[in-house]
Structures are given as C-alpha cells and as structure tokens.
Design a protein around this motif. Structure first.
Motif, PDB file in Angstrom:
ATOM      1  N   VAL A 178      -9.323   2.654   2.142  1.00 23.77           N
ATOM      2  CA  VAL A 178      -7.889   2.955   2.155  1.00 23.77           C
ATOM      3  C   VAL A 178      -7.494   3.763   3.393  1.00 23.77           C
ATOM      4  O   VAL A 178      -6.321   3.932   3.689  1.00 23.77           O
ATOM      5  CB  VAL A 178      -7.500   3.705   0.851  1.00 23.77           C
ATOM      6  N   SER A 179      -8.466   4.222   4.160  1.00 23.33           N
ATOM      7  CA  SER A 179      -8.205   5.135   5.269  1.00 23.33           C
ATOM      8  C   SER A 179      -7.195   4.599   6.286  1.00 23.33           C
ATOM      9  O   SER A 179      -6.257   5.304   6.671  1.00 23.33           O
ATOM     10  CB  SER A 179      -9.505   5.488   5.984  1.00 23.33           C
ATOM     11  N   ALA A 180      -7.379   3.399   6.742  1.00 18.30           N
ATOM     12  CA  ALA A 180      -6.459   2.831   7.746  1.00 18.30           C
ATOM     13  C   ALA A 180      -5.057   2.661   7.167  1.00 18.30           C
ATOM     14  O   ALA A 180      -4.060   2.927   7.851  1.00 18.30           O
ATOM     15  CB  ALA A 180      -6.991   1.498   8.262  1.00 18.30           C
ATOM     16  N   ALA A 181      -4.970   2.247   5.920  1.00 20.97           N
ATOM     17  CA  ALA A 181      -3.668   2.078   5.275  1.00 20.97           C
ATOM     18  C   ALA A 181      -2.964   3.422   5.114  1.00 20.97           C
ATOM     19  O   ALA A 181      -1.745   3.533   5.306  1.00 20.97           O
ATOM     20  CB  ALA A 181      -3.833   1.395   3.920  1.00 20.97           C
ATOM     21  N   LEU A 182      -3.721   4.463   4.776  1.00 18.58           N
ATOM     22  CA  LEU A 182      -3.156   5.799   4.646  1.00 18.58           C
ATOM     23  C   LEU A 182      -2.629   6.291   5.991  1.00 18.58           C
ATOM     24  O   LEU A 182      -1.504   6.790   6.090  1.00 18.58           O
ATOM     25  CB  LEU A 182      -4.204   6.778   4.098  1.00 18.58           C
ATOM     26  N   THR A 213       3.929   4.068   0.431  1.00 12.39           N
ATOM     27  CA  THR A 213       3.398   2.785  -0.003  1.00 12.39           C
ATOM     28  C   THR A 213       2.326   2.374   0.994  1.00 12.39           C
ATOM     29  O   THR A 213       2.577   2.313   2.197  1.00 12.39           O
ATOM     30  CB  THR A 213       4.511   1.718  -0.048  1.00 12.39           C
ATOM     31  N   LEU A 214       1.138   2.121   0.486  1.00 14.36           N
ATOM     32  CA  LEU A 214       0.010   1.756   1.334  1.00 14.36           C
ATOM     33  C   LEU A 214      -0.209   0.248   1.293  1.00 14.36           C
ATOM     34  O   LEU A 214       0.019  -0.389   0.268  1.00 14.36           O
ATOM     35  CB  LEU A 214      -1.258   2.469   0.874  1.00 14.36           C
ATOM     36  N   GLY A 273      -4.610  -0.115  -1.584  1.00 12.82           N
ATOM     37  CA  GLY A 273      -4.774   1.024  -2.466  1.00 12.82           C
ATOM     38  C   GLY A 273      -3.460   1.716  -2.767  1.00 12.82           C
ATOM     39  O   GLY A 273      -2.374   1.173  -2.521  1.00 12.82           O
ATOM     40  N   SER A 274      -3.573   2.923  -3.302  1.00 16.14           N
ATOM     41  CA  SER A 274      -2.363   3.677  -3.634  1.00 16.14           C
ATOM     42  C   SER A 274      -2.597   5.162  -3.402  1.00 16.14           C
ATOM     43  O   SER A 274      -3.718   5.659  -3.484  1.00 16.14           O
ATOM     44  CB  SER A 274      -1.950   3.419  -5.085  1.00 16.14           C
ATOM     45  N   LEU A 275      -1.509   5.846  -3.122  1.00 14.08           N
ATOM     46  CA  LEU A 275      -1.536   7.282  -2.914  1.00 14.08           C
ATOM     47  C   LEU A 275      -1.301   7.967  -4.250  1.00 14.08           C
ATOM     48  O   LEU A 275      -0.310   7.706  -4.920  1.00 14.08           O
ATOM     49  CB  LEU A 275      -0.444   7.680  -1.914  1.00 14.08           C
TER      50      LEU A 275
END
Length: 136
Positions: A5-9, A98-99, A102-104
């Motif tokens: 999820v790192s890049a999306a975050l 919104t990622l 994944g989700s925050l």
C-alpha cells in the motif's frame, strides 16, 4: 506484513497536499517527492523518509507507516515555515484519503522538529505522521 500500500499512500498524500487551497496559497505548486535540479524555491514542501511496521492481523495484511513531510524555507525566522507546516498538518491529520490500493484506517500527527540548517538562513520543519493502512 504488506508493504504493497506504500506507493498508493504516498500518492494520496501528495495529491491531498497539492490540492489544498490554503497550502497552495503559501507554497504554490512547490510540493515535491524529489527536489528539482538547479535552484530550489525559497519555500517548499518535500515528502521525506518513511518507516513501515507490520500491523497485520487475522483479518488481513496491514502496516503502520511513519513518514516525514518537510517544510523548508530560506527566510530568516520560522514564521513562514510554521504557517506552511500548520497547513500541511491541517490537510493530513485525520484525512479521509482514497488509496488506489488498500485503505487508510487512520492518519495522525506524531511529532515535529524545527531546525536551522547550516550557517545560512535556511529553516526546516520535519513533521512526522503515522498512517495505519490495510491491504484489502
């Protein structure tokens, strides 16, 4: 653990900062993942280091990301940098991002450190945040 999820975050954080009107009024579009070559602006925001820890559980993969956002200025004094740092904090604390993967789960302020850099008038404020993500 999932680091997926790192890049999306990071992308969601960047977009939230870039889209904020208050922050734009202070730094314009000078928000960077990597500093441009050549002369840097007199006030800018830069995404910085990240530390991720496993927070998976029986429901699935997850992680806690502790990351730094820096505000840097060549203005003497901290007033300008602190205004921009406050705007960064206002954007990110409890943000509903919104990622793309994944989700925050949560996003909170952890700490800040304000320092003079070198012998010049440069000032830097490093804001550290903690984001809890789930890899759905």
């Amino acid at each position: 653990m999932s680091y997926g999820v790192s890049a999306a975050l990071q992308a969601a954080i960047y977009q939230a900062l870039f889209a904020d009107v208050t922050l734009a009024g202070l730094v314009g579009t000078d928000i960077y993942d990597a500093l441009p070559s050549g002369v840097v602006p007199s006030l800018y925001v830069a995404l910085g280091p990240e530390l991720a820890k496993d927070r998976s559980d029986k429901t699935g993969g997850g992680a806690e990301h502790e990351f730094t956002v820096s505000v840097v200025t060549d203005s003497s004094g901290f007033a300008v940098a602190k205004s921009a740092a406050a705007a960064v904090s206002d954007v990110l604390v409890n943000a509903d991002l919104t990622l793309s993967r994944g989700s925050l789960v949560s996003l909170n302020f952890h700490r800040a450190k304000a320092v003079r850099v070198g012998a010049a008038d440069e000032r830097r404020i490093d804001l550290t945040f903690r984001a809890r993500v789930q890899d759905d």
